[in-house]
Design a protein around this motif. Structure first.
Motif, mmCIF file in Angstrom:
data_model
loop_
_atom_site.group_PDB
_atom_site.id
_atom_site.type_symbol
_atom_site.label_atom_id
_atom_site.label_comp_id
_atom_site.label_asym_id
_atom_site.label_seq_id
_atom_site.Cartn_x
_atom_site.Cartn_y
_atom_site.Cartn_z
ATOM 1 N N ALA A 64 -1.370 6.879 -2.437
ATOM 2 C CA ALA A 64 -0.095 6.165 -2.535
ATOM 3 C C ALA A 64 0.414 6.134 -3.951
ATOM 4 O O ALA A 64 -0.336 5.946 -4.896
ATOM 5 C CB ALA A 64 -0.281 4.740 -2.026
ATOM 6 N N LYS A 65 1.674 6.331 -4.048
ATOM 7 C CA LYS A 65 2.330 6.162 -5.337
ATOM 8 C C LYS A 65 3.111 4.864 -5.246
ATOM 9 O O LYS A 65 3.732 4.590 -4.217
ATOM 10 C CB LYS A 65 3.289 7.325 -5.586
ATOM 11 C CG LYS A 65 2.581 8.530 -6.121
ATOM 12 C CD LYS A 65 3.565 9.644 -6.339
ATOM 13 C CE LYS A 65 2.828 10.924 -6.670
ATOM 14 N NZ LYS A 65 3.712 12.063 -6.568
ATOM 15 N N PRO A 66 3.054 4.093 -6.304
ATOM 16 C CA PRO A 66 3.791 2.836 -6.226
ATOM 17 C C PRO A 66 5.278 3.092 -5.971
ATOM 18 O O PRO A 66 5.859 4.009 -6.550
ATOM 19 C CB PRO A 66 3.572 2.198 -7.604
ATOM 20 C CG PRO A 66 3.015 3.274 -8.453
ATOM 21 C CD PRO A 66 2.380 4.275 -7.573
ATOM 22 N N LYS A 67 5.799 2.304 -5.077
ATOM 23 C CA LYS A 67 7.221 2.431 -4.736
ATOM 24 C C LYS A 67 8.051 2.103 -5.950
ATOM 25 O O LYS A 67 7.719 1.206 -6.711
ATOM 26 C CB LYS A 67 7.551 1.437 -3.624
ATOM 27 C CG LYS A 67 8.027 2.096 -2.353
ATOM 28 C CD LYS A 67 8.510 1.025 -1.428
ATOM 29 C CE LYS A 67 8.812 1.564 -0.048
ATOM 30 N NZ LYS A 67 9.157 0.480 0.854
ATOM 31 N N LEU B 106 -10.401 3.852 10.090
ATOM 32 C CA LEU B 106 -9.260 3.127 9.522
ATOM 33 C C LEU B 106 -9.610 2.588 8.138
ATOM 34 O O LEU B 106 -8.826 2.704 7.181
ATOM 35 C CB LEU B 106 -8.849 1.979 10.454
ATOM 36 C CG LEU B 106 -7.751 1.053 9.950
ATOM 37 C CD1 LEU B 106 -6.445 1.815 9.728
ATOM 38 C CD2 LEU B 106 -7.510 -0.101 10.915
ATOM 39 N N LYS B 107 -10.833 2.016 8.046
ATOM 40 C CA LYS B 107 -11.263 1.460 6.759
ATOM 41 C C LYS B 107 -11.320 2.558 5.704
ATOM 42 O O LYS B 107 -10.899 2.358 4.564
ATOM 43 C CB LYS B 107 -12.645 0.813 6.916
ATOM 44 C CG LYS B 107 -12.552 -0.538 7.595
ATOM 45 C CD LYS B 107 -13.883 -1.231 7.626
ATOM 46 C CE LYS B 107 -13.746 -2.626 8.242
ATOM 47 N NZ LYS B 107 -15.028 -3.259 8.489
ATOM 48 N N ALA C 44 -9.562 5.291 5.668
ATOM 49 C CA ALA C 44 -8.181 5.681 5.334
ATOM 50 C C ALA C 44 -7.562 4.679 4.363
ATOM 51 O O ALA C 44 -6.892 5.063 3.383
ATOM 52 C CB ALA C 44 -7.341 5.767 6.608
ATOM 53 N N ILE C 45 -7.818 3.370 4.619
ATOM 54 C CA ILE C 45 -7.238 2.345 3.734
ATOM 55 C C ILE C 45 -7.881 2.429 2.351
ATOM 56 O O ILE C 45 -7.197 2.307 1.329
ATOM 57 C CB ILE C 45 -7.410 0.945 4.345
ATOM 58 C CG1 ILE C 45 -6.571 0.829 5.624
ATOM 59 C CG2 ILE C 45 -6.973 -0.131 3.355
ATOM 60 C CD1 ILE C 45 -6.829 -0.418 6.419
ATOM 61 N N ALA C 46 -9.223 2.673 2.319
ATOM 62 C CA ALA C 46 -9.918 2.763 1.035
ATOM 63 C C ALA C 46 -9.354 3.900 0.190
ATOM 64 O O ALA C 46 -9.361 3.841 -1.038
ATOM 65 C CB ALA C 46 -11.407 2.957 1.271
ATOM 66 N N HIS D 66 -12.884 -5.349 15.429
ATOM 67 C CA HIS D 66 -13.096 -4.909 14.056
ATOM 68 C C HIS D 66 -12.294 -3.646 13.821
ATOM 69 O O HIS D 66 -12.190 -2.809 14.713
ATOM 70 C CB HIS D 66 -14.586 -4.629 13.806
ATOM 71 C CG HIS D 66 -15.405 -5.879 13.753
ATOM 72 N ND1 HIS D 66 -15.289 -6.812 12.738
ATOM 73 C CD2 HIS D 66 -16.354 -6.366 14.603
ATOM 74 C CE1 HIS D 66 -16.123 -7.804 12.957
ATOM 75 N NE2 HIS D 66 -16.789 -7.567 14.096
ATOM 76 N N ALA D 67 -11.799 -3.558 12.630
ATOM 77 C CA ALA D 67 -11.074 -2.338 12.287
ATOM 78 C C ALA D 67 -12.063 -1.175 12.325
ATOM 79 O O ALA D 67 -13.146 -1.275 11.747
ATOM 80 C CB ALA D 67 -10.471 -2.472 10.896
ATOM 81 N N PRO D 68 -11.696 -0.074 12.983
ATOM 82 C CA PRO D 68 -12.609 1.064 13.057
ATOM 83 C C PRO D 68 -12.918 1.618 11.663
ATOM 84 O O PRO D 68 -12.105 1.473 10.747
ATOM 85 C CB PRO D 68 -11.836 2.095 13.882
ATOM 86 C CG PRO D 68 -10.728 1.350 14.523
ATOM 87 C CD PRO D 68 -10.447 0.162 13.701
ATOM 88 N N LEU E 113 -6.247 4.879 0.292
ATOM 89 C CA LEU E 113 -4.796 4.699 0.056
ATOM 90 C C LEU E 113 -4.409 4.750 -1.421
ATOM 91 O O LEU E 113 -3.432 5.413 -1.775
ATOM 92 C CB LEU E 113 -4.331 3.365 0.650
ATOM 93 C CG LEU E 113 -3.882 3.388 2.115
ATOM 94 C CD1 LEU E 113 -3.486 1.979 2.545
ATOM 95 C CD2 LEU E 113 -2.739 4.344 2.340
ATOM 96 N N PRO E 114 -5.175 4.035 -2.297
ATOM 97 C CA PRO E 114 -4.757 4.021 -3.710
ATOM 98 C C PRO E 114 -4.643 5.409 -4.316
ATOM 99 O O PRO E 114 -3.829 5.634 -5.197
ATOM 100 C CB PRO E 114 -5.866 3.215 -4.397
ATOM 101 C CG PRO E 114 -6.436 2.388 -3.330
ATOM 102 C CD PRO E 114 -6.343 3.198 -2.078
ATOM 103 N N THR F 168 12.694 -0.112 -9.767
ATOM 104 C CA THR F 168 13.171 0.797 -10.808
ATOM 105 C C THR F 168 14.420 1.519 -10.325
ATOM 106 O O THR F 168 15.393 1.671 -11.063
ATOM 107 C CB THR F 168 12.076 1.844 -11.121
ATOM 108 O OG1 THR F 168 10.835 1.309 -10.729
ATOM 109 C CG2 THR F 168 12.096 2.214 -12.567
#
Lengths: 161, 348
Positions: B28-31, B17-18, B20-22, B12-14, B24-25, B35
């Protein structure tokens, strides 16, 4: 139709449902847990940044698996280039009789085919689509993978396709 | 199989990690690859178009304005020189000049005083009339033919013709025509009817005094010649004869020289020299009025025209250079492929 928007419900849904899948693929394709975690995070970052429209959850899942495998491949390439001497051999002999370790010791294509077929339940045709190869190739990977596993740990029970 | 499934199930993902991913939005800036790519393509296109459409007409207009300012300089020069000419010939003859042309700011220059002077001049004056013209025409061949035909019709002739092609594939001709002085006005009128005259300079030189001077010298020399001939007949000693003959030779030489001068003057007086520069154009330069909006419209039309022209030239050069472009693309493609292959090999 699923569109991943920045922090929207679609992303949360994908994250809740597929984090473990992505992590498992990453574990199969990296040498240690830290790398697997990095790759998992990177995969979801890619998901956020891509503006792809997914037909359904299956499409999304397949995309995540493919991206994870590609990222692992790139990561291994980079690692090999950076520390070529200290890098451990990819094909290691399994320790402590673990089937997972035995699968992880297989060559990349065989290991992914085994995982996707025996754990995720994909057919050879679906695996071919995800890995971008032919059905017959996937079948031969599976066959060779099984043969190797039979030699190392006595084989997997219930080997039907 | 079962063992494998169990082992994988246990993966299971630790939670870290979960977490950190939660998050992310938020981080993170959309690449902006797409454009960025579009921006890059747009930039390249802009550079190419800039190069093609803007720089060419700029160069074109610089050249044109240089040409025009040159014209305007020569235009004003003719004004400056006219009085000087007057001064130069003041002692024995008088010079008159007139110039009219279309300057680049639309100043139509005319000197009408000449006509008045011409009309008041006595008919027995010896005058040399010359004209200098710049003419634009769309039908180059037809125009040149018409000019030569008209010259022949007025019993004139073409003294020299130089034709060539300018950088813009437009032809030009430098014509030197000799037209009977009496027909000069008729000829100039015809030219201005069939072509667009952008510059006209007619000059007149009064050579009456020169002419009279040469004539009187001729008369004097002829008298001297007759006297010498008489003396020769009467001379009895050899030395006298030789001396008279010597003098006679000199007088005859001078006579011939003056006769030649008179002939040349006659030719210049009888036949006016018309120096004409004919430019082939796609659009004729029209004399501009001084109204603000008319000028704006004219300049706008000029610029639109030159943009259209350079777009056309760009398309022509692009299409005609396609073979080179293809060769270059192949070369670049090969180089890129080789580089990529080498890099891939190194990675492995």
């Amino acid at each position: 139709m699923t569109v991943i928007q920045n922090g929207g419900d679609a992303f949360r849904n994908a994250f809740e449902r597929y984090t473990d899948t992505v992590y498992r693929v990453a574990v199969h394709n990296t040498r240690n847990d830290a790398d697997a975690q990095d790759i998992t995070q990177e995969t979801f970052l890619r998901l956020l940044q891509c503006r792809k429209v997914f037909r359904d959850d299956e499409h999304l899942k397949a995309w995540l698996i493919r991206v994870t495998i590609n990222l692992c491949r790139n990561h291994l390439r980079g690692a090999r280039r950076e520390i070529p001497v200290q890098a451990p051999q990819q094909t290691q002999t399994p320790q402590s009789g673990s089937v997972l370790d035995a699968v992880r010791a297989l060559p990349e294509n065989q290991r992914n085919a085994i995982y996707l077929h025996y754990y995720e339940g994909y057919t050879a045709k679906e695996i071919a689509a995800i890995l971008g190869s032919g059905t017959n190739t996937v079948l031969s990977w599976l066959r060779r993978g099984r043969e190797t596993l039979r030699e190392t740990i006595g084989g997997l029970e219930d080997e039907s396709l | 199989m079962k063992a494998y499934k169990e082992e994988v199930d246990a993966l299971h993902a630790p939670d870290t990690l979960k977490q950190a991913i939660a998050e992310l939005p938020k981080a993170a800036k959309p690449k902006k690859t797409r454009t960025r790519r579009i921006a890059a393509v747009a930039a390249v296109l802009a550079v190419v178009l800039l190069g093609g459409f803007v720089l060419t007409p700029m160069m074109f207009s610089v050249q044109k304005s240089a040409q025009r300012s040159y014209e305007s300089i020569s235009d004003s020069a003719s004004y400056d020189y006219a009085p000087a000419e007057n001064g130069y010939y003041a002692d024995d003859s008088a010079g008159y000049g007139s110039a009219k042309g279309v300057g680049f700011n639309g100043e139509s220059a005319k000197n009408e005083s000449t006509d008045a002077q011409k009309n008041t001049l006595p008919a027995d004056r010896k005058l040399i009339r010359n004209a200098e013209l710049n003419v634009e025409t769309k039908e180059f061949d037809a125009f040149c033919d018409a000019v030569q035909k008209k010259a022949a019709e007025l019993s004139g002739y073409v003294e020299s013709t130089v034709t060539g092609t300018r950088y813009s594939d437009m032809r030009y001709a430098n014509l030197v025509l000799r037209i009977p002085a009496a027909q000069l006005d008729a000829f100039l009128q015809t030219v201005s009817q069939i072509g667009a005259v952008t510059y006209e300079n007619t000059s007149m030189r009064d050579v009456t005094d020169d002419y009279i001077d040469v004539e009187s010298r001729l008369a004097a020399l002829e008298t001297e010649q007759e006297t010498l001939l008489d003396l020769l007949k009467q001379s009895k000693s050899l030395s006298d004869t030789l001396e008279i003959q010597d003098r006679l030779t000199t007088v005859r030489g001078e006579l011939e020289s003056y006769k030649g001068q008179l002939k040349a003057l006659d030719s210049k007086i009888d036949y006016s020299t018309v120096t004409m520069t004919v430019d082939e154009v796609e659009r004729v330069t029209t004399p501009e009025s001084k109204s603000f909006w008319t000028q704006v419209r004219q300049n706008l039309a000029d610029n639109l025209y030159s943009i259209g022209q350079s777009a056309r030239n760009f398309a022509i050069s692009f299409l005609s250079n396609l073979p080179y472009i293809v060769i270059w693309l192949i070369v670049i493609g090969v180089v890129v492929t080789v580089v990529v292959l080498i890099r891939r090999k190194r990675r492995r």
